[in-house]
Design an enzyme around this catalytic site. Sequence first.
Site, PDB file in Angstrom:
ATOM      1  N   GLU A  45       0.851  -1.188   0.000  1.00 29.49           N
ATOM      2  CA  GLU A  45       0.000   0.000   0.000  1.00 29.49           C
ATOM      3  C   GLU A  45       0.883   1.233   0.000  1.00 29.49           C
ATOM      4  O   GLU A  45       2.003   1.230   0.508  1.00 29.49           O
ATOM      5  CB  GLU A  45      -0.923   0.034   1.225  1.00 29.49           C
ATOM      6  CG  GLU A  45      -2.175  -0.771   1.055  1.00 29.49           C
ATOM      7  CD  GLU A  45      -3.267  -0.437   2.066  1.00 29.49           C
ATOM      8  OE1 GLU A  45      -3.208   0.629   2.722  1.00 29.49           O
ATOM      9  OE2 GLU A  45      -4.184  -1.250   2.193  1.00 29.49           O
ATOM     10  N   HIS A 103      -4.782   6.779  -0.160  1.00 31.14           N
ATOM     11  CA  HIS A 103      -3.973   5.567  -0.075  1.00 31.14           C
ATOM     12  C   HIS A 103      -4.492   4.566  -1.096  1.00 31.14           C
ATOM     13  O   HIS A 103      -5.460   4.846  -1.802  1.00 31.14           O
ATOM     14  CB  HIS A 103      -3.927   4.989   1.350  1.00 31.14           C
ATOM     15  CG  HIS A 103      -5.212   4.466   1.867  1.00 31.14           C
ATOM     16  ND1 HIS A 103      -6.168   5.261   2.460  1.00 31.14           N
ATOM     17  CD2 HIS A 103      -5.707   3.203   1.909  1.00 31.14           C
ATOM     18  CE1 HIS A 103      -7.195   4.515   2.841  1.00 31.14           C
ATOM     19  NE2 HIS A 103      -6.949   3.268   2.515  1.00 31.14           N
ATOM     20  N   HIS A 148      -5.576   0.435  -2.250  1.00 34.00           N
ATOM     21  CA  HIS A 148      -6.062  -0.882  -1.838  1.00 34.00           C
ATOM     22  C   HIS A 148      -5.797  -1.839  -3.003  1.00 34.00           C
ATOM     23  O   HIS A 148      -5.942  -1.438  -4.161  1.00 34.00           O
ATOM     24  CB  HIS A 148      -7.560  -0.869  -1.540  1.00 34.00           C
ATOM     25  CG  HIS A 148      -7.911  -0.365  -0.183  1.00 34.00           C
ATOM     26  ND1 HIS A 148      -9.207  -0.379   0.280  1.00 34.00           N
ATOM     27  CD2 HIS A 148      -7.182   0.183   0.824  1.00 34.00           C
ATOM     28  CE1 HIS A 148      -9.255   0.124   1.515  1.00 34.00           C
ATOM     29  NE2 HIS A 148      -8.028   0.476   1.851  1.00 34.00           N
ATOM     30  N   ASP A 195      -9.917   2.176   8.114  1.00 30.83           N
ATOM     31  CA  ASP A 195      -9.880   3.495   7.473  1.00 30.83           C
ATOM     32  C   ASP A 195     -10.854   4.452   8.152  1.00 30.83           C
ATOM     33  O   ASP A 195     -10.497   5.574   8.515  1.00 30.83           O
ATOM     34  CB  ASP A 195     -10.263   3.403   5.984  1.00 30.83           C
ATOM     35  CG  ASP A 195      -9.232   2.692   5.134  1.00 30.83           C
ATOM     36  OD1 ASP A 195      -8.042   2.665   5.512  1.00 30.83           O
ATOM     37  OD2 ASP A 195      -9.627   2.166   4.069  1.00 30.83           O
TER      38      ASP A 195
END
Length: 150
Positions: free
Chosen positions: A36, A98, A100, A111
Amino acid sequence: MLQDRVILNPIGGYILIRSRVFETLKSYTQTGNRPEAGGILLGSYRGVHLEITDATTPFPTDKSSRNHFNRLSKGHQEYAEQIWSTSSRLVTYIGEWHTHPIPSPNPSHQDVISWTRDLPSRNMLLLIQGLSDVYIGIHSPTTGLISVPE
């Protein structure tokens, strides 16, 4: 080439996300075994509207694995402060992003917990880059997390 996007904000106004932001996120798509990645979003509050103009990228001191990213570097904040200063205090920290490792991402339980706990008490944009799609959400101190339909 990706283009700027104007999206109706479900809590009022519009969200303009510049193409270079999407290009940055896309460059960190979790193909193969990539970990990630993430950073902060920078932009301007323009009345009820949001304009997202820039995104930081991971620093070597950030921690990441296949299913986790923890922004630890002070470099993100230092970059935001530099941009804020050189923009006459117009461009500021306006959200988080971010990745996934799935095609169409949604926020995980973790999150939502971290955003609720850590984000400032103002409207903040949240982006999650998946393998093919990008999740867009707004976190508001009054309504919590709202997914933004495109």
